[in-house]
Design a protein around this motif. Structure first.
Motif, PDB file in Angstrom:
ATOM      1  N   TYR A 274      59.895  28.191  70.845  1.00 36.29           N
ATOM      2  CA  TYR A 274      58.565  27.593  71.010  1.00 36.29           C
ATOM      3  C   TYR A 274      57.620  28.097  69.914  1.00 36.29           C
ATOM      4  CZ  TYR A 274      54.221  26.251  73.410  1.00 36.29           C
ATOM      5  OH  TYR A 274      52.996  25.709  73.728  1.00 36.29           O
ATOM      6  N   GLU A 275      57.705  29.386  69.622  1.00 37.26           N
ATOM      7  CA  GLU A 275      56.850  29.955  68.575  1.00 37.26           C
ATOM      8  C   GLU A 275      57.145  29.317  67.219  1.00 37.26           C
ATOM      9  OE1 GLU A 275      55.819  34.449  70.189  1.00 37.26           O
ATOM     10  OE2 GLU A 275      57.615  34.164  68.945  1.00 37.26           O
ATOM     11  N   THR A 276      58.396  28.969  66.981  1.00 35.01           N
ATOM     12  CA  THR A 276      58.776  28.347  65.715  1.00 35.01           C
ATOM     13  C   THR A 276      58.380  26.876  65.668  1.00 35.01           C
ATOM     14  OG1 THR A 276      60.657  29.847  65.465  1.00 35.01           O
ATOM     15  CG2 THR A 276      60.732  27.804  64.205  1.00 35.01           C
ATOM     16  N   GLU A 277      58.564  26.180  66.787  1.00 36.76           N
ATOM     17  CA  GLU A 277      58.373  24.727  66.789  1.00 36.76           C
ATOM     18  C   GLU A 277      56.968  24.294  67.182  1.00 36.76           C
ATOM     19  OE1 GLU A 277      61.419  22.833  69.100  1.00 36.76           O
ATOM     20  OE2 GLU A 277      63.046  23.956  68.111  1.00 36.76           O
ATOM     21  N   ARG A 278      56.231  25.151  67.921  1.00 41.05           N
ATOM     22  CA  ARG A 278      54.901  24.726  68.367  1.00 41.05           C
ATOM     23  C   ARG A 278      53.819  25.719  67.976  1.00 41.05           C
ATOM     24  NH1 ARG A 278      55.800  21.528  74.199  1.00 41.05           N
ATOM     25  NH2 ARG A 278      57.342  20.066  73.344  1.00 41.05           N
ATOM     26  N   VAL A 279      53.758  26.869  68.638  1.00 41.64           N
ATOM     27  CA  VAL A 279      52.687  27.815  68.315  1.00 41.64           C
ATOM     28  C   VAL A 279      53.118  29.228  68.691  1.00 41.64           C
ATOM     29  CG1 VAL A 279      51.537  27.576  70.570  1.00 41.64           C
ATOM     30  CG2 VAL A 279      50.202  28.319  68.580  1.00 41.64           C
ATOM     31  N   SER A 280      52.670  30.198  67.920  1.00 43.00           N
ATOM     32  CA  SER A 280      52.879  31.612  68.220  1.00 43.00           C
ATOM     33  C   SER A 280      51.510  32.248  68.381  1.00 43.00           C
ATOM     34  CB  SER A 280      53.659  32.283  67.086  1.00 43.00           C
ATOM     35  OG  SER A 280      53.772  33.670  67.318  1.00 43.00           O
ATOM     36  N   ASN A 281      51.239  32.797  69.557  1.00 40.95           N
ATOM     37  CA  ASN A 281      49.914  33.370  69.817  1.00 40.95           C
ATOM     38  C   ASN A 281      50.029  34.497  70.838  1.00 40.95           C
ATOM     39  OD1 ASN A 281      50.254  32.071  72.277  1.00 40.95           O
ATOM     40  ND2 ASN A 281      48.756  30.458  71.867  1.00 40.95           N
ATOM     41  N   GLU A 282      48.885  34.954  71.356  1.00 44.07           N
ATOM     42  CA  GLU A 282      48.893  36.042  72.335  1.00 44.07           C
ATOM     43  C   GLU A 282      49.646  35.654  73.605  1.00 44.07           C
ATOM     44  OE1 GLU A 282      44.891  37.439  73.138  1.00 44.07           O
ATOM     45  OE2 GLU A 282      45.423  39.326  72.156  1.00 44.07           O
ATOM     46  N   SER A 283      49.570  34.389  73.991  1.00 45.94           N
ATOM     47  CA  SER A 283      50.222  33.948  75.223  1.00 45.94           C
ATOM     48  C   SER A 283      51.738  33.996  75.104  1.00 45.94           C
ATOM     49  CB  SER A 283      49.766  32.525  75.574  1.00 45.94           C
ATOM     50  OG  SER A 283      48.439  32.527  76.062  1.00 45.94           O
ATOM     51  N   THR A 284      52.268  33.583  73.968  1.00 46.27           N
ATOM     52  CA  THR A 284      53.722  33.638  73.814  1.00 46.27           C
ATOM     53  C   THR A 284      54.196  35.091  73.813  1.00 46.27           C
ATOM     54  OG1 THR A 284      53.519  33.515  71.398  1.00 46.27           O
ATOM     55  CG2 THR A 284      53.819  31.443  72.580  1.00 46.27           C
ATOM     56  N   TYR A 285      53.423  35.955  73.164  1.00 45.30           N
ATOM     57  CA  TYR A 285      53.756  37.386  73.188  1.00 45.30           C
ATOM     58  C   TYR A 285      53.676  37.925  74.606  1.00 45.30           C
ATOM     59  CZ  TYR A 285      52.891  42.408  73.043  1.00 45.30           C
ATOM     60  OH  TYR A 285      52.919  43.760  73.295  1.00 45.30           O
ATOM     61  N   TRP A 286      52.687  37.447  75.367  1.00 42.05           N
ATOM     62  CA  TRP A 286      52.432  38.034  76.687  1.00 42.05           C
ATOM     63  C   TRP A 286      53.536  37.719  77.682  1.00 42.05           C
ATOM     64  CZ3 TRP A 286      48.591  41.312  76.015  1.00 42.05           C
ATOM     65  CH2 TRP A 286      48.191  42.088  77.102  1.00 42.05           C
TER      66      TRP A 286
END
Length: 349
Positions: A274-286
């Motif tokens: 998801y981080e590669t194809e859409r977005v990488s942010n605090e939520s994905t890390y969380w």
């Protein structure tokens, strides 16, 4: 050519994806292997506690049965079957393994006292039959062998544990592939005892529930797909995760993780995709951060054993416990005045 048998004792690993025992059995050498998949309902898990409460409540029992039934369906679709029985695993599993002349029993290792005791008794019983037992680790995101620390050196504070893990950094092992087909089960001549219907009382669905929780790998994978990809909620997970009542406020992966219907490593892989194809942010890390919390408690349980459940806690602190019926009823009703406590209790109610 002689076919040897490997028995896989399913426990809290009710899935086909990222299953090390299944993968190892499929690639076992040198002789072709038949795989005997077994799930054993343990009557001790359906008894009453010392306080008179059922150890496994009706909703949990229903979710478990659905998960076991789903595993049976998925195995059947690949050409195998699940033998479902009931009794003490340390008694039943050696009987089955001996009858089918299994050379090895594979199982997933656990960390808490009751489960470990069953493992130890099973291993001893298998040894008496000349059968090897091999346990695999599949419950956590990080493998304990990769932590770079001995178990006794595990930090007692999560923050220190997280910092140590992230500082190294440690790689998450890739999930084992999902098999596309399986060899048939060996023949079984034993008549296996079956679970009693009393263990699975009927449950009534409450319309106030935020979503329907259906046990099993299929439902777990569907939830993973819906939450991350279909509904695209991962990108705001950190902001919404404490909302509780909304179906998509948080991932709601926990019940499937608990029974191993979902692998934490598969979730991690999907987050990274998801981080590669859409977005990488605090939520994905969380979301990964929360999986790390889950790891931490598993490793703490492994380090301290049943001390985790002592009234004095891990530090042996004497607490001045008191009994106050009025306060207890406030807690039950969700009227303590502590918003987070009250919200949780109202949701449970």
């Amino acid at each position: 050519m002689t076919h040897q048998s490997i028995l896989i004792w399913f426990r809290n690993d009710l899935r086909l994806h990222d299953h090390e025992g299944l993968s190892r059995a499929l690639h076992s050498a040198p002789a072709p292997v038949k795989i005997a998949a077994v799930y054993c309902y343990d009557p001790r898990q359906f008894a009453l506690t010392q306080w008179g409460f059922p150890k496994t409540g009706a909703v949990r029992a229903s979710f478990l049965k659905a998960a076991v039934d789903n595993l049976a369906t998925n195995l059947r679709a690949l050409g195998n079957r699940l033998w479902v029985t009931a009794g003490l695993p340390e008694v039943i599993i050696p009987q089955i393994a001996s009858q089918i002349q299994a050379r090895t029993v594979y199982f997933q290792r656990e960390v808490t006292q009751e489960e470990i005791r069953v493992e130890q008794q099973l291993i001893q019983a298998l040894l008496r039959h000349g059968i090897e037992a091999q346990g695999f680790w599949g419950t956590t995101l990080y493998h304990p062998d990769d932590l770079g620390m001995a178990l006794q050196d595990l930090p007692d504070l999560f923050t220190h544990f997280r910092q140590q893990v992230e500082r190294q950094p440690i790689s998450v092992r890739p999930p084992f592939p999902t098999p596309q087909c399986l060899p048939p089960s060996p023949s079984l001549e034993l008549t296996l005892p079956t679970p009693t219907v009393d263990w699975f009382p009927a449950i009534k669905t409450d319309p106030r529930g935020v979503m329907s929780f259906q046990g099993g790998e299929t439902a777990g994978l569907t939830r993973l797909q819906d939450y991350i990809w279909q509904n695209d909620r991962l990108k705001i997970y950190k902001e919404t995760r404490n909302g509780m009542l909304g179906a998509d406020y948080s991932s709601k992966f926990s019940p499937w993780l608990a029974l191993g219907c979902l692998s934490p490593r598969l979730i991690y892989r999907e987050v990274k995709r998801y981080e590669t194809e859409r977005v990488s942010n605090e939520s994905t890390y969380w979301l990964i951060f929360e999986l790390l919390w889950r790891d931490f408690f598993r490793f703490v349980a492994q380090k301290y054993g049943d001390r985790l459940f002592y009234a004095s806690g891990l530090r042996g602190v004497t607490v001045a416990w008191q009994w106050d019926q009025a306060l207890f009823q406030c807690w039950q009703a969700g009227t303590t005045g502590y918003p987070l406590v009250d919200a949780n209790l109202r949701e449970l109610a």
